[in-house]
Design a protein around this motif. Structure first.
Motif, PDB file in Angstrom:
ATOM      1  N   ALA A  85     -21.751 -37.007  91.385  1.00  0.00           N
ATOM      2  CA  ALA A  85     -22.667 -36.121  92.250  1.00  0.00           C
ATOM      3  C   ALA A  85     -23.680 -35.313  91.151  1.00  0.00           C
ATOM      4  CB  ALA A  85     -21.830 -34.986  92.699  1.00  0.00           C
ATOM      5  N   LEU A  86     -23.186 -35.679  89.701  1.00  0.00           N
ATOM      6  CA  LEU A  86     -24.034 -34.871  88.689  1.00  0.00           C
ATOM      7  C   LEU A  86     -25.311 -35.671  88.334  1.00  0.00           C
ATOM      8  CD1 LEU A  86     -21.123 -33.765  86.018  1.00  0.00           C
ATOM      9  CD2 LEU A  86     -22.171 -32.377  87.699  1.00  0.00           C
ATOM     10  N   GLN A 109     -24.581 -30.003  83.080  1.00  0.00           N
ATOM     11  CA  GLN A 109     -23.946 -31.213  83.298  1.00  0.00           C
ATOM     12  C   GLN A 109     -22.860 -31.508  82.245  1.00  0.00           C
ATOM     13  OE1 GLN A 109     -27.576 -33.436  82.966  1.00  0.00           O
ATOM     14  NE2 GLN A 109     -27.182 -34.366  85.094  1.00  0.00           N
ATOM     15  N   ALA A 165     -19.661 -29.485  83.093  1.00  0.00           N
ATOM     16  CA  ALA A 165     -19.048 -30.058  84.319  1.00  0.00           C
ATOM     17  C   ALA A 165     -18.150 -31.198  83.922  1.00  0.00           C
ATOM     18  CB  ALA A 165     -20.188 -30.557  85.191  1.00  0.00           C
ATOM     19  N   GLU A 177     -15.836 -38.856  91.861  1.00  0.00           N
ATOM     20  CA  GLU A 177     -16.819 -38.397  92.595  1.00  0.00           C
ATOM     21  C   GLU A 177     -17.566 -37.101  92.115  1.00  0.00           C
ATOM     22  OE1 GLU A 177     -14.385 -37.665  96.086  1.00  0.00           O
ATOM     23  OE2 GLU A 177     -13.913 -39.755  96.653  1.00  0.00           O
ATOM     24  N   GLU A 178     -16.978 -36.380  91.481  1.00  0.00           N
ATOM     25  CA  GLU A 178     -17.549 -35.070  90.845  1.00  0.00           C
ATOM     26  C   GLU A 178     -18.484 -35.502  90.079  1.00  0.00           C
ATOM     27  OE1 GLU A 178     -14.659 -32.572  89.543  1.00  0.00           O
ATOM     28  OE2 GLU A 178     -13.571 -32.229  91.441  1.00  0.00           O
ATOM     29  N   GLY A 216     -10.778 -38.360  92.249  1.00  0.00           N
ATOM     30  CA  GLY A 216     -11.662 -37.080  92.643  1.00  0.00           C
ATOM     31  C   GLY A 216     -12.641 -36.858  91.589  1.00  0.00           C
ATOM     32  N   ALA A 217     -12.131 -36.949  90.280  1.00  0.00           N
ATOM     33  CA  ALA A 217     -13.079 -36.562  89.277  1.00  0.00           C
ATOM     34  C   ALA A 217     -14.236 -37.682  89.243  1.00  0.00           C
ATOM     35  CB  ALA A 217     -12.514 -36.743  87.850  1.00  0.00           C
ATOM     36  N   ARG A 257     -15.281 -29.947  82.330  1.00  0.00           N
ATOM     37  CA  ARG A 257     -14.329 -29.535  83.254  1.00  0.00           C
ATOM     38  C   ARG A 257     -13.264 -30.788  83.826  1.00  0.00           C
ATOM     39  NH1 ARG A 257     -18.355 -25.968  84.428  1.00  0.00           N
ATOM     40  NH2 ARG A 257     -19.145 -27.212  86.182  1.00  0.00           N
ATOM     41  N   ALA A 258     -13.927 -31.843  83.818  1.00  0.00           N
ATOM     42  CA  ALA A 258     -13.357 -33.202  84.578  1.00  0.00           C
ATOM     43  C   ALA A 258     -12.141 -33.613  83.485  1.00  0.00           C
ATOM     44  CB  ALA A 258     -14.574 -34.134  84.691  1.00  0.00           C
TER      45      ALA A 258
END
Length: 362
Positions: A308-309, A339, A342, A304-305, A301-302, A345-346
């Protein structure tokens, strides 16, 4: 917080094992002196800073990017140095070139040139000054423990912090609670060592028995909580050092240890402090020095996030921490603050948090 005093703190740096050429910044800060005025504290800090800088190469600290040494990018750093007659060999350099250039030429500069150069490296600091309230609260924490491969018969204390057990306005009451908690543990068995924990001088080759061991600590925390308020909001920092210090743990101390930072009467003040500390950390730390990618950024999941950045370099394919550290170092020149936040946060858990706590007066 009112009725302030000014504390000089020694900032934390750590040299990771296994070939990392950089001494990494860690979010620890140890008080070394207190003053009634900022000017007096700042004068003392400058004296300590000058001593710590002597003979050092700033490009050895932080990571493989000028971002970790200075708020100036490479081109502006070049211009800054030129202003004082210091001549870097090129306007844009690889990081290793900066390191080698400093090692080769810094000893030829005047004292004024050297001071001017170091002024650019605002992220390579060894001491700072913080404004704190005169009053403190006292947080009682339970030390967490692990086992080292070379000594399976003695529990080893985590390097800092612990599990929060209670918060008190008065030192005597906190100490009484700490002693009550310790009584049963001191009656038990086993051997314990503290050679990795700050503030202890225990002999690592001579673990101590349970009856002499310390299992709980009472830690002073800056506080603006008034008498008989009953509750407060505690800013805590993740106890990071145990997650990366060395590789000789057979069983690492649990990851739930926290370090109390400050206690506030108003939640909004605590949240503001937490967010400020988090933002400052993103400017000087590489999160993968502390956070295990396998439990955060490297999960499906991370990933994929992160994809997207549209980050400047491809995300590492595996979960080896060393690869993630190097990747994030090399991304710094071209990522935005958004960025950067983000990516933090991952990671598997936040560096700072706010906890509502009961604050006992008696």
């Amino acid at each position: 917080m009112s009725e302030s005093r000014y504390t000089v703190r020694q900032l934390g740096w750590y040299q990771p094992p296994h070939g990392d050429p950089y001494t990494r910044r860690v979010p620890t800060a140890v008080p070394v002196a207190g003053f009634d005025t900022f000017d007096a504290a700042e004068e003392h800090r400058r004296e300590l800073e000058a001593g710590a800088r002597a003979g050092e190469n700033p490009f050895r600290f932080g990571g493989c990017s000028v971002f970790f040494q200075s708020s100036l990018d490479g081109m502006r750093l070049h211009d800054w140095l030129m202003d004082e007659g210091i001549d870097p060999p090129a306007s844009e350099l690889r990081h290793g070139d900066w390191h080698e250039w400093w090692a080769a030429f810094a000893h030829t500069w005047t004292e004024g040139q050297l001071h001017h150069a170091w002024s650019a490296f605002d992220k390579v600091r060894f001491f700072d000054v913080v404004e704190e309230p005169q009053s403190v609260a006292h947080a009682v924490v339970e030390i967490v423990w692990g086992l080292l491969e070379r000594d399976w018969n003695a529990m080893t204390a985590g390097t800092e912090g612990g599990r929060l057990m209670g918060v008190y306005r008065r030192a005597a009451r906190a100490e009484r609670f700490r002693a009550e908690l310790s009584r049963d543990r001191n009656a038990g068995g086993g051997r314990y060592r503290y050679d990795r924990r700050a503030g202890y001088s225990a002999d690592p080759h001579n673990p101590i028995p349970a009856r002499q061991a310390t299992f709980y600590e009472a830690l002073a925390v800056p506080s603006d909580v008034p008498p008989f308020a009953g509750v407060g909001y505690l800013v805590q920092r993740r106890a990071v050092i145990d997650t990366f210090a060395g590789t000789v743990w057979r069983t690492r101390p649990p990851a739930d240890a926290r370090v109390p930072v400050a206690l506030y009467a108003a939640r909004s003040d605590a949240v503001e402090h937490r967010d400020r500390l988090a933002a400052e950390s993103r400017q000087v730390l590489n999160p993968f020095v502390f956070a295990d990618p396998a439990h955060g950024a490297a999960t499906e999941g991370a990933r994929e996030e992160l994809a997207a950045l549209e980050l400047p370099l491809p995300v590492p394919s595996g979960d080896r921490r060393r690869d993630w550290i190097e990747w994030w170092d090399l991304c710094q020149e071209d990522v935005s603050d958004e960025q950067r936040a983000a990516v933090w946060r991952a990671c598997d858990q936040p560096m700072f948090e706010v906890l509502r706590v009961e604050v006992a007066d008696e």
